[in-house]
Structure formats: C-alpha cells, structure tokens
Design an enzyme around this catalytic site. Structure first.
Site, PDB file in Angstrom:
ATOM      1  N   ASP A 248      17.318  -9.025 -18.375  1.00 27.74           N
ATOM      2  CA  ASP A 248      17.250  -7.633 -18.791  1.00 27.74           C
ATOM      3  C   ASP A 248      15.841  -7.068 -18.609  1.00 27.74           C
ATOM      4  O   ASP A 248      14.852  -7.676 -19.028  1.00 27.74           O
ATOM      5  CB  ASP A 248      17.667  -7.522 -20.259  1.00 27.74           C
ATOM      6  CG  ASP A 248      17.609  -6.103 -20.787  1.00 27.74           C
ATOM      7  OD1 ASP A 248      18.397  -5.273 -20.326  1.00 27.74           O
ATOM      8  OD2 ASP A 248      16.742  -5.828 -21.643  1.00 27.74           O
ATOM      9  N   ALA A 249      15.756  -5.892 -17.989  1.00 28.03           N
ATOM     10  CA  ALA A 249      14.546  -5.060 -17.928  1.00 28.03           C
ATOM     11  C   ALA A 249      13.264  -5.870 -17.747  1.00 28.03           C
ATOM     12  O   ALA A 249      12.367  -5.855 -18.596  1.00 28.03           O
ATOM     13  CB  ALA A 249      14.457  -4.199 -19.188  1.00 28.03           C
ATOM     14  N   GLU A 285      17.195  -7.188 -13.633  1.00 30.21           N
ATOM     15  CA  GLU A 285      17.244  -5.733 -13.755  1.00 30.21           C
ATOM     16  C   GLU A 285      15.801  -5.253 -13.776  1.00 30.21           C
ATOM     17  O   GLU A 285      15.004  -5.716 -14.593  1.00 30.21           O
ATOM     18  CB  GLU A 285      17.942  -5.292 -15.033  1.00 30.21           C
ATOM     19  CG  GLU A 285      17.967  -3.771 -15.176  1.00 30.21           C
ATOM     20  CD  GLU A 285      18.103  -3.288 -16.618  1.00 30.21           C
ATOM     21  OE1 GLU A 285      18.451  -2.106 -16.788  1.00 30.21           O
ATOM     22  OE2 GLU A 285      17.853  -4.071 -17.545  1.00 30.21           O
TER      23      GLU A 285
END
Length: 572
Positions: A248-249, A285
C-alpha cells in the site's frame, strides 16, 4: 508468536519487561539490541502479553507487536499459534504475466464476511475468468468493521474473518481451484486504535503520512523495524503460502537508505521463490510514476513484479463519466487516454495542474513488459474514496460499464476487477470503521468530511464511517437482476477472449493505439478493439470480422460504425 520458541520481544524503551501468562508473571532478561527473553517456551494456544517498566511504573498488559493471533481483538492478549497446517493443494503457482486479479474485501464480499465465505465463491470466480484474488488487508484492527488499512499487529490475522487458520484454509482452497492469492499489506503507517508498538520501541519516526505517523525505516534503530516488516513478508509468503503482496502507498514510506525496503522485500520474495519453486509476486501502489519500481535490479531498479497504474483509470474514467474534479482535472481527453495506453503513465515528466509541478518519468516500453502494469476500471480507492462510496456502475449505463471493461481487458496490461463490478453492483462501497474509542470515530468522520470538502464534494453526502448501516450497505447483493446477468455475461466473455486471443502480449512497441473523432483503436495487427467513447455515432477506419460486441455495430471490411458507447472487437 509461533509455537516451540522462547518468548521474546524487542523493547528498547523499557527498563524492565515481564511476560504475563494468565495469572502468572514471568521475569525476562535483557539481551543486546533491546531484546528481552524469557525462560519459557511458547506452546500452541497460550494467551500472553508483556508488561513494561519505564523506571517508575509498570504498564498494563500489552499485546505482542509480533503477535500472530489476537482472538480478543487488538487490545486483548496475544495467542501462540502453531505454524503446522495440513496443506492439501498441489500448487505450482502463477507469475504475474497472464493473470486476471479480483480485488475483494473479506468482510463485505459475502454475507458471512469470512474467509470461509470467500471459499464458497471460488467456483464463481474461476468461471468468471479470475486467476488470482487480492484480499484487502486482513491484519487486526480496532473493532469489527474496517477497510483494513488501520492494522496494528502486522504478523496477525483479524479473528472475525477466521484468524490464521481461516486464512490458510482459504489459500489452500484457492490453490486447489487453480486460483492464486495476493494479500494487500500496509507498511506506511499503523492504525490509531490498539497501536501499542510505540511503548516498546521506535517503530515510528515522527511526521505524518496523512493516515498516521511515519514508520521508522530510515532513522536510528530502524534495522529492527525493517526486520519487523521483512519478517512479516516472509511469514505471509512462506508460512501462509500467499502468492504475492500488494504494498500500500509506497510513496509514503520514509525510505532514504542506500538499500530500499522495497528492494529488500523483493529479495525476500525471491528467496521464498527459490526455496519453494513457486513464484512470489510483489506489486506496489505508488503515486510517484517512477518506473524504478518495476525496473530490473540489474538496470538500477527495485525489480518488483508490478505496480498499480492510476493514470489509465483516471483517463478512462473522466471520458466516460465526465468528472473532472480534484486529481481528475488533468484528464478527460482521448489523447490523454491514448498516451496512458501506449506507455502506462500520463505524467512522465510532464506538468500536473493538480499538483502544481512536473511529475513522473517515462517507462521504457522496450525493456519493461506490459504485464508489470496493473490496470482497472475501478478499485476500492476509486470507489470508496468518493463522498458516498458510489460505484461507477451506479452512475453509468450497462453499455458504458462494459465499454470500460473492454478497454481494460483488451489492453496488454494485467487487468484487475474490484468485487461486484463484473455484474454492475448497485451497492456502494463506502469507507467504514468501528474504532473502540468513540473519539477516534468522531475524528475519523470529521476528517473524511474535511477531505471531501477540499475536493468539492458536499460533506452532507458523506455517510458516518462508524455507523453499522454504512458497513451493511456496502455488502454485496448476490441476487442479480436480468440487466446484471447481461453485464456479467459480457465480462465473462471478454475475459475468455482476452485469454483465447492472447491479448496480454508483452511487447508494447507493437501495440496499436490510435484515436479519431470520438473513437479509439487499441490492439495488434491481427486483432483490434474499436471503441466509441462519446455520445454521438462515429465511424472508425477499421474493419474486419466481428469477434464480439455488447450491442450491434455495423462492421464492414474497412470501417466500423459505432453507436454511443459502443465497441467492436475485430479480427483483421
């Protein structure tokens, strides 16, 4: 904590540590590097916690930062788990190339809201054409309802979903069905509810990501925090036999070392692959538009298998929906869509009005295969981070929905579906949580409304994340209408044709992407998609044999007439 090892914990902030086993207190001795160890061996089923002395007071009993099970929630005692499991499936794995990914949230995917509920849908997913499911985060969080991005014990599995055993049953069943499992993991922040790690040691480093304090992967004593992350990666890939991780991110990682944590994560995946012979996939991501993520390490990159590409989504969404607010403001033209389909990134060193600066750098299409870019018509973010969590299928006609799917599935990139889009689900997917602290729930609700107000949304349309009704409304409805059956049949056929026509080709230099007055052509010399991305009838200068369309275009030898939002997949 897994069985058959001495109880140990990293707690450099503490002057003394003791182990709590039921009513028993067990002293621990300090080791080098801030570690503490007890002369007791963990056995399956033991409930335990740690108590820290700061020089004046003992803390209450705290869960283990490396807990592998929290049966009573993030505030309760940890449980020792047994790493043994009766695996049944003979699974050789799948590399990312050729995959069709299906992103789902365990709690809302089925009425049961469990891993076993997902198992019951594996046959449905296989018939659809899915080759891998991607689970939104399953690490424990405060309360019973959450997207999962507020996880606090990164080695454990949320008990309400089925805990460690339930996740292993799902992985084994998926593999038996020929479906891989990708797990979404969050290493850029800890959730606000039940995060006791900062009492043990410097797990964070100050500053904010916008979701929580920055994780300490580059500051003093960060080696142990990196090990905490890398050991979690190995746990999922080796002990749980997860096929891949979605990170994630990663742009929010404060990663300033000479060796990126992303490169180290990939090294763990490579090691597990070498030891088992089963491919392990790492997908990031990122908002950076930085091709180093998916560039081979020999070429100076991190060597990740893939990354999400929002630019293709933004370009396609803005044309079909007409929305141009917030980060959509730079998109909305056929030229923008064509650029993203040719090379993945729209921002490749070009100016971003939304950011007020130049952004990104180009992908070398001659060296990076197309499958490393993961594309989609929507995701949990692109749906759930709307004011009311409304899906594209709640705002678009069936023809528009299937058209978007056709563009994504006929591109050479790795396609991903978000649960329910394949039948035009009419249930929203709003942001929800159930923190155990009422003040946290209030702050979360207020923060969401402020965020949406800055993006031009009416804050009155934002449902309260903590209300059970917000979660309940987001559960999928599996009773299909006739219209939804048509959409589902179209998705199934498009995925079948993608596979049988070999549309997931690696060489982007051979990809045809052309545009005209309202139309787009996408494909290869032998097979091509022509699509009308407008409300008006168009004539595209491509003809041939019609393979598939959702409606009834007029296909000739040299041209195709398309009605509004129509498309035709042609053999040339």
């Amino acid at each position: 904590m897994t069985a058959h090892e001495p109880f140990s914990v990293w707690a450099p902030f503490a002057q003394d540590v003791r182990l709590r086993l039921g009513a028993e207190e067990v002293g621990m001795r300090g080791l080098a590097g801030g570690w503490w160890i007890a002369d007791r061996v963990a056995e399956p089923g033991m409930r335990y916690g740690y108590e820290l002395f700061d020089g004046e007071n003992w803390s209450h009993t705290l869960p283990d930062p490396r807990s592998t099970s929290q049966p009573d929630g993030v505030h309760g005692l940890s449980e020792v788990t047994d790493p043994a499991f009766g695996w049944q499936a003979a699974w050789t794995g799948r590399p990312l190339a050729g995959q069709v990914i299906y992103e789902l949230h365990v709690g809302t995917f089925t009425p049961e809201g469990t891993f076993d509920g997902v198992v019951e849908k594996l046959g449905y997913l296989k018939d659809l054409g899915v080759t891998a499911i991607e689970l939104m985060p399953v690490q424990p969080f405060g309360g019973a309802r959450n997207w999962g991005y507020d996880g606090v014990t990164w080695h454990a599995v949320h008990s309400a979903y089925g805990g460690p055993e339930g996740l292993k049953r799902l992985v084994d069943a998926a593999h038996a069905a020929g479906i891989g499992v990708i797990l979404d993991v969050v290493y850029n922040h800890f959730g606000p509810d039940g995060n006791y790690n900062g009492m043990f040691g410097p797990y964070t480093a100050g500053g904010s990501t916008g979701w929580g304090e920055v994780v300490n992967i580059s500051g003093p004593q960060s080696d142990e925090v990196r090990s905490f992350i890398l050991d979690a990666v190995r746990l999922w890939l080796a002990d749980y036999r997860i096929d891949g991780l979605r990170l994630d991110a990663v742009h929010s990682l404060d990663d300033t070392g000479a060796y990126s944590i992303l490169e180290q994560i990939q090294e763990v995946a490579d090691d597990v692959t070498a030891r088992t012979g089963v491919p392990r996939t790492i997908i990031a991501e990122s908002d950076l538009n930085d091709p180093r993520l998916i560039t081979e390490r020999a070429g100076g990159g991190y060597g990740l298998a893939g990354q999400w590409v929002d630019d293709i989504h933004h370009a396609l969404h803005t044309i079909v929906s007409g929305e141009r607010h917030a980060y959509y403001e730079d998109f909305g033209s056929l030229d923008a869509l064509a650029k993203t389909l040719r090379g993945g990134f729209f921002f490749d060193g070009t100016y971003s009005s939304y950011r007020g600066r130049h952004h990104g750098r180009p992908i070398d299409v001659d060296t990076i295969p197309a499958h490393r870019l993961v594309t989609y018509t929507t995701t949990h973010d692109q749906t759930g981070n709307r004011a009311s969590g409304d899906r594209p299928s709640m705002n678009l006609s069936p023809a528009q929905q299937v058209l978007k799917a056709a563009v994504i599935f006929c591109s050479p990139y790795t396609p991903m579906l978000f649960m329910g889009e394949e039948y035009g689900a009419q249930t929203p997917f709003a942001f929800f949580c159930s923190h155990t602290d009422d003040n946290l729930n209030r702050l979360t609700s207020e923060g969401r409304k402020r965020e949406f107000a800055r993006s031009g949304w009416d804050h009155s349309a934002v449902p309260d994340p903590a209300e059970p009704a917000t979660f309940e409304a987001s559960q999928l409805d599996w009773d299909f209408t006739p219209e939804q059956l048509e959409i589902h049949a179209a998705y199934t056929e498009l995925l079948r044709l993608r596979r049988e026509l070999g549309l997931s080709r690696a060489d982007l230099s051979q990809l045809i992407v052309e545009t005209g007055d309202g139309w787009l052509a996408l494909g290869w010399e032998d097979v091509i998609l022509v699509a009308n991305l407008s409300e008006s009838d168009v004539v595209a200068p491509y003809g041939g044999e019609l393979i598939y369309s959702f409606t009834a275009p007029e296909v000739g030898p040299n041209e195709t007439r398309l009605g509004a939002w129509d498309f035709a997949l042609l053999r040339r």
